[in-house]
Design an enzyme around this catalytic site. Structure first.
Site: not given
Ligand code: URA
Length: 434
Positions: A183, A161, A82, A187, A168
């Site tokens: 967040s 999320d 990621h 995932k 947010r």
């Molecule tokens: N990427 C995400 O998936 N979530 C965040 O809060 C910030 C970047």
């Protein structure tokens, strides 16, 4: 439990219990806790933070708000990467096939860019026919058949999320270490992986402006991943200038093909190699980093990695003829070089200005429902430290509209700074964890 009492406890700086966190997030996901209470909670978390145990419970609850992909039928080690993202970052496209050639499965669920240029899925969609809306069964079939698959988030992956991120975004609570960690990690953990490599960017073109801030985020994500029983490594890498020489969707696919064909791709390949090495080490496919690098280089030299990328794209519906003949990829009508205004050494290239130029030409989205022009962007980008003569090319703009091209030109003119003396390049990998 009473939601406002839980908000009050976080507002006053207390650590929340597992029951409180699960009650709040599950209630919000089900619509039993309204947006205004979740917004207040997000702000309390933003202001008071969470300890690692709270963040791990928050992540786990958000992960369990939807499906957790069952990858148990895939026997290879399952590893993903990621990145916190940045202009020109196409590392996933190069890294996934290379690592898959070394016997690792990469079940990658990726995102779209909401920021200034397209995200990984937008880049892939520049290739006609490519599908990123695979069902879980299709996704697993592609991973099983060729070792890697890059698809989009289905509605059933971490819905908490999706809902919380939207809130947010409009309540000034995105830049919270606890909320970003949960967040991202919820995932990734829902993908059914064994291990994860994190590329946390620092610099003017990144979310985290300093190495110190990037380190805090990296530490938080590494500790949550480990708490959840996964192998996790993180690299803190430089995003003070765009990564690679192209930005814009089809242009980045062309650059990916060049890298996979073994052409020199300087900083882009250095970051890709460093991350891919960590993936092979976590998967226990190599005894050490130099051995991992040799394996990865061999996938490029043999043409295997390029063939793997094409195979993955074919399995996901893409018209592979566009990859065999990149001239068939979307191409902009107008191409114009932007040249150095003076001689000297390039001391800065603002990723933000380059990104905004790409956005102006149509390479990204200003709103979530905007359509992307896959053909536009920039190529031939110079690098910090390059010595240039007045009038020497610094980049090429690709546009489909003369007015947008002109606007983009004004933006890129502000992107470059020069020095009279040689400029030291910052190390691409600032730090490594795990
Ligand atoms: N990427 C995400 O998936 N979530 C965040 O809060 C910030 C970047």
């Amino acid at each position: 439990m009473i939601p406002q009492w839980i908000i009050e406890r976080k507002r006053d700086g207390h650590a929340l219990s597992e029951e409180e966190i699960r009650f709040f997030i599950n209630g919000f996901t089900l619509g039993e806790i309204p947006d205004y209470q979740m917004a207040a909670m997000a702000m309390a978390i933003y202001l008071k933070g969470m300890n690692p145990a709270e963040i791990a419970i928050l992540t786990d609850t958000m992960m369990r708000s939807g499906d957790v992909i069952d990858t148990s039928a895939i026997t290879k080690p399952k590893v993903d990467k990621h990145s916190t993202g940045g202009i020109g970052d196409k590392v996933s496209l190069i890294l996934a096939p290379m690592v898959a050639c070394c016997g690792v499965a990469i079940p990658m669920v990726s995102g779209r860019g909401l920021g200034i240029t397209g995200g990984t899925l937008d880049k892939l969609e520049a290739v006609e026919g490519y599908r990123c809306d695979l069902s879980t069964e299709e996704f697993l079939r592609v991973v099983d058949a060729c070792g890697c698959c890059i698809t989009g988030q289905t509605g059933s992956l971490a819905p908490a999320d999706k809902k919380l991120y939207a809130l947010r975004d409009v309540t000034a609570t995105v830049p919270s270490i606890a909320l970003i960690t949960a967040s991202i990690m919820c995932k990734k953990m829902a993908e059914g992986i064994d291990s994860l490599v994190l590329d946390v960017k620092w610099g003017a073109g990144a979310f985290m402006k300093t190495v110190a801030d990037a380190r805090i985020l990296a530490n938080s994500m590494v500790s949550v991943g480990r708490e959840m029983g996964k192998g996790v490594s993180a690299l803190i890498t430089d995003m003070n200038q765009p990564l690679g020489r192209c930005a814009g969707n089809a242009l980045e696919i062309r650059e990916t093909l060049q890298c996979l064909a073994g052409e020199p791709c300087d900083d882009l390949m250095e970051v890709t190699m460093a991350l891919a090495e960590r993936m092979l080490l976590l998967a226990k496919k190599a005894p050490d980093a130099p051995a991992a690098r040799l394996m990865l280089q061999a996938t490029l030299d043999s043409g295997e990695a390029l063939a793997k990328f094409k195979e993955m794209m074919r399995l996901q519906g893409a018209n592979v003829a566009m990859l065999d003949e990149p001239d068939r990829l979307p191409t902009a009508v107008l191409q114009k070089d932007f040249n150095a205004l003076r001689g000297g050494f390039i001391s800065g290239i603002s990723a933000d200005h380059i990104g905004r130029a790409c956005l102006t030409m149509g390479a990204g989205r200003k709103r979530t429902d905007d359509t992307i022009d896959f053909a536009v962007g920039i190529s031939n980008l110079a690098k910090i430290g390059d010595q240039v003569e007045p009038g020497q090319r610094l980049l090429t703009l690709h546009a489909n509209d003369a007015f947008k091209l002109e606007d983009a030109e004004h933006l890129v003119a502000q992107a470059f700074t020069y020095a009279d003396e040689p400029v030291a390049r910052t190390p691409l990998v600032a730090e490594q964890m795990g």
